[in-house]
Design a protein around this motif. Structure first.
Motif, mmCIF file in Angstrom:
data_model
loop_
_atom_site.group_PDB
_atom_site.id
_atom_site.type_symbol
_atom_site.label_atom_id
_atom_site.label_comp_id
_atom_site.label_asym_id
_atom_site.label_seq_id
_atom_site.Cartn_x
_atom_site.Cartn_y
_atom_site.Cartn_z
ATOM 1 N N ARG A 49 0.811 -1.259 0.011
ATOM 2 C CA ARG A 49 -0.059 0.083 0.158
ATOM 3 C C ARG A 49 0.878 1.234 0.090
ATOM 4 O O ARG A 49 0.701 2.206 -0.724
ATOM 5 C CB ARG A 49 -0.861 -0.078 1.087
ATOM 6 N N LEU A 50 1.772 1.252 0.807
ATOM 7 C CA LEU A 50 2.846 2.495 1.105
ATOM 8 C C LEU A 50 3.810 2.664 -0.322
ATOM 9 O O LEU A 50 3.772 3.868 -0.700
ATOM 10 C CB LEU A 50 3.653 2.443 2.281
ATOM 11 N N LYS A 52 2.493 1.783 -3.518
ATOM 12 C CA LYS A 52 1.609 2.271 -4.292
ATOM 13 C C LYS A 52 1.319 3.835 -4.011
ATOM 14 O O LYS A 52 1.205 4.481 -5.043
ATOM 15 C CB LYS A 52 0.296 1.547 -4.462
ATOM 16 N N ILE A 53 1.058 4.122 -2.867
ATOM 17 C CA ILE A 53 0.759 5.531 -2.414
ATOM 18 C C ILE A 53 1.979 6.386 -2.890
ATOM 19 O O ILE A 53 1.711 7.537 -3.375
ATOM 20 C CB ILE A 53 0.556 5.649 -1.267
ATOM 21 N N ARG A 54 3.253 6.105 -2.485
ATOM 22 C CA ARG A 54 4.315 7.150 -2.739
ATOM 23 C C ARG A 54 4.318 7.282 -4.275
ATOM 24 O O ARG A 54 4.751 8.500 -4.816
ATOM 25 C CB ARG A 54 5.653 6.332 -2.409
ATOM 26 N N VAL A 57 1.375 9.510 -5.523
ATOM 27 C CA VAL A 57 1.357 10.878 -4.723
ATOM 28 C C VAL A 57 2.678 11.449 -5.831
ATOM 29 O O VAL A 57 2.446 12.763 -6.269
ATOM 30 C CB VAL A 57 1.801 10.778 -3.445
ATOM 31 N N LEU A 82 -6.153 8.980 -4.351
ATOM 32 C CA LEU A 82 -4.894 9.129 -3.876
ATOM 33 C C LEU A 82 -5.039 10.211 -2.452
ATOM 34 O O LEU A 82 -5.784 11.089 -2.659
ATOM 35 C CB LEU A 82 -3.944 9.620 -4.515
ATOM 36 N N PRO A 83 -4.273 10.220 -1.477
ATOM 37 C CA PRO A 83 -4.290 11.216 -0.427
ATOM 38 C C PRO A 83 -4.106 12.453 -0.653
ATOM 39 O O PRO A 83 -4.892 13.458 -0.502
ATOM 40 C CB PRO A 83 -3.237 10.621 0.351
ATOM 41 N N GLU A 124 -6.618 11.406 5.866
ATOM 42 C CA GLU A 124 -5.835 10.427 5.047
ATOM 43 C C GLU A 124 -4.837 9.878 6.049
ATOM 44 O O GLU A 124 -4.474 8.570 5.738
ATOM 45 C CB GLU A 124 -5.292 11.260 4.031
ATOM 46 N N LEU A 128 -4.305 5.866 6.555
ATOM 47 C CA LEU A 128 -3.420 5.260 6.323
ATOM 48 C C LEU A 128 -2.723 4.560 7.783
ATOM 49 O O LEU A 128 -2.149 3.381 7.505
ATOM 50 C CB LEU A 128 -2.261 6.232 5.835
ATOM 51 N N ILE A 207 4.840 10.748 4.373
ATOM 52 C CA ILE A 207 3.586 11.148 3.573
ATOM 53 C C ILE A 207 3.035 12.298 4.168
ATOM 54 O O ILE A 207 2.388 13.180 3.467
ATOM 55 C CB ILE A 207 2.956 9.723 3.594
#
Length: 232
Positions: A49-50, A52-54, A57, A82-83, A124, A128, A207
């Motif tokens: 998850r992290l 993918k988010i990085r 973003v 996305l956040p 967010e 997370l 993040i």
């Protein structure tokens, strides 16, 4: 491999230690093994998850700062999960609500924009962080649960010694080994949980800092637009 699966009474393999253990110690071992499996499931999920988010973003911010029309960009990315996109959407929605009338309160608009995007960042990060409490709980509690199993197992071993009136190492060794195995399982569950909790907390903090930087930059952009409209 044979040592691991050996179930002989004199064996110190994990399977044999579990089978020979007292039923309370068995419950402790099973509980710790389940906690370990749960912990690794959370760790793997967080890693994916992290990561993918990085990536998402970074891409979103690159595209946003290249965009020349905020409204057009919002039509494309406004529903993104996305956040950063959600913080952006919160800012755009508050901007539209605050500037819909004929007279615009510039100072009030700036405050509301900061509040709306700050609340979006907090939401967010809360989302997370969901699951980190499990890692923290396992990391802090598992060693003590394993220690309880060890204490109980040693007590049971001493009871057996008293009943058999035999205190030789051959007689008490297996029972004590079974008890200590519970502590080993507790540490096996706790150590990855503690390491993962610290690493993921650091990643989430990074993040969060990035979201705040984006919110500040977007807030500055909207503030300049407010000043430009006020001069017309």
């Amino acid at each position: 491999m044979n040592l691991f699966f050996n179930t002989d009474a004199t064996s110190l393999s994990p399977i044999a230690l579990f089978i020979q253990a007292d039923w309370i110690v068995k419950i402790v071992m099973l509980g710790l093994l389940l906690a370990s499996i749960w912990t690794w499931a959370i760790i793997i999920g967080f890693l994916m998850r992290l990561g993918k988010i990085r990536k998402g973003v970074k891409r979103f911010e690159r595209d946003f700062w290249k965009a020349e029309d905020i409204d057009a960009f919002y039509r494309i990315e406004g529903e993104n999960k996305l956040p950063t996109a959600r913080v952006f959407a919160a800012g755009v929605k508050e901007w539209r609500r605050s500037t819909v009338g004929g007279t615009i309160d510039r100072d009030g608009t700036r405050e509301r924009l900061a509040t709306a995007m700050g609340a979006a960042v907090a939401g967010e990060i809360d989302e997370l962080s969901d699951g980190l409490n499990v890692l923290a709980t396992v990391g802090s509690v598992a060693p003590f649960v394993g220690l309880f199993g060890t204490v109980w197992g040693i007590m049971h071993s001493f009871t057996e010694i008293a009943a058999k009136q035999n205190s030789s190492l051959a007689a008490v060794g297996p029972g004590i080994a079974e008890a200590l195995f519970a502590t080993a399982i507790g540490l096996f569950a706790a150590i990855p949980a503690v390491i993962a909790y610290n690493r993921f907390s650091h990643g989430i903090n990074r993040i969060e800092a990035r979201l705040h930087r984006f919110a500040d930059g977007f807030h500055a952009t909207l503030s300049r637009q407010l000043e430009a409209e006020g001069k017309r």
